[in-house]
Design a protein around this motif. Structure first.
Motif: not given
Length: 382
Positions: A156-159, A325-330, A350-355, A360-363
């Motif tokens: 998120p920081v790079s974005a 994707v805006a919902y995904m971090p939460f 921690w793998l769940v954070f890859l969603i 973002a890529i898919l949508t």
């Protein structure tokens, strides 16, 4: 916006859509002449830009007549699965590195992204893979699984760094900066800092307020937040059972609502009458959190994830499901905490954070994002 800025925007927009350099030069020359002719008629720069149209409108009107840069040579991408497999078995057999040899398979998406994306988009798209490789290197080589997981914040920081501007960038980066400080201080400096140090997150709205011209109500709001932080730390060190010290922040929360600081995702201040349903639902979430925390023993350490519904409600009110994707971090944090707290699967959770990057890529459409950004820039300039 002057002539040079206008033509540069056209050049940049057409370049992002991989129009050939020859065609771009032709379009820019044509519109340079049209621009001069409009100025001779007495139009201002703003009027000329409005008359000729923005880069997206120009592109849409002539895109069928344009020539485009040939597609990238994807032969490297095509052979990368074989290269990754070879490296996987070599490292596995020769170095007994089966535990981390799978990382070589990340070369497949990395190669595809490196060849087929450009500039800012490339950096953001590569960041999840860079974070994953770095995380496992820190873990396997140096044993720094914690706080090595912080490296995933570069996604998120790079974005934010590459896409946000000015004050938005400062506000967007502040939560991650405080999280890094909180984790590092708790891990290496003050052992029990994690129990009371989370009070520093209350400084996030303070920073947001300070990025705007300061008014009297802003001073009152900042003072309320700082007093709540002081009360938090004082209660923690003076009362033995301070499990509910977070309640001191209910005061600044109420003040935020009363003074109209609540903002939707677009950044516009909320009209309380128009957004009454949002406020009521948010209050219901807070009440639910309090009831769950008080009625169920030893749940307060992770029951706070209920409060993540509040920003999700704000996102829904502002953009509905336009940007999933805006919902995904939460959602990712919620799943992470549930897997860890209920199943003790911290090593895998921690793998769940890859969603987040996957969604973002898919949508998210790169062209759509660029078009919206260009329109916004042109509107502000004109």
């Amino acid at each position: 916006m002057n002539k040079r800025d206008y033509l540069n925007k056209i050049r940049e927009y057409f370049s992002e859509r991989e129009v050939t350099r020859e065609d771009i030069n032709t379009v820019v020359e044509d519109y340079a002449e049209l621009y001069d002719e409009a100025l001779e008629l007495g139009l201002t720069d703003v009027e000329v830009a409005q008359k000729l149209g923005n880069p997206r409108e120009i592109y849409d009107s002539i895109k069928d007549t344009l020539h485009y840069v040939k597609s990238k040579d994807n032969r490297i991408v095509a052979v990368m699965p074989f290269i990754s497999t070879i490296l996987f078995f070599l490292v596995g057999f020769l170095l007994n590195g089966w535990a981390y040899a799978w990382i070589f398979y990340l070369l497949i998406p990395i190669a595809a992204i490196s060849i087929n994306t450009k500039s800012k988009e490339k950096i953001v798209a590569l960041s999840p893979f860079i974070a994953t490789i770095t995380f496992f290197t820190l873990g396997f080589v140096f044993g720094l699984w914690h706080p090595g997981w912080l490296i995933f914040l570069i996604v998120p920081v790079s974005a934010i760094v590459l896409n946000a501007r000015g004050k938005e960038k400062i506000i967007g980066l502040s939560p991650f900066a405080f999280l890094i400080i909180y984790i590092l201080v708790s891990t290496y400096v003050i052992e029990d800092f994690y129990q009371y140090g989370w009070s520093i997150f209350a400084l996030i709205p303070v920073i947001a307020i300070l990025t705007q011209p300061i008014k009297l109500k802003d001073i009152f709001m900042i003072s309320t937040i700082l007093l709540a932080m002081a009360a938090h730390i004082t209660i923690y060190f003076t009362i033995e059972n301070a499990g509910y010290v977070w309640m001191v922040y209910l005061v600044p929360t109420v003040v935020v609502i009363l003074l109209g600081y609540i903002q939707v995702i677009s950044g516009d201040k909320v009209n309380v009458k128009e957004k009454i349903w949002v406020i009521l639902v948010m209050l219901l979430v807070v009440i639910t959190y309090l009831l769950v925390s008080f009625l169920i023993p030893n749940i307060w350490t992770w029951s706070w994830i209920i409060l993540l519904l509040i920003p999700m409600i704000g996102i829904y009110d502002g953009t509905k499901f336009e940007h999933p994707v805006a919902y995904m971090p939460f959602i990712a944090v919620t799943i992470f905490m549930l897997l860890g707290s209920l199943g003790n699967y911290w090593q895998y959770a921690w793998l769940v954070f890859l969603i987040i990057p996957i969604t973002a890529i898919l949508t998210e459409s790169g062209d759509k994002t660029n078009e919206v950004k260009e329109d916004t820039d042109e509107t502000s300039d004109c």
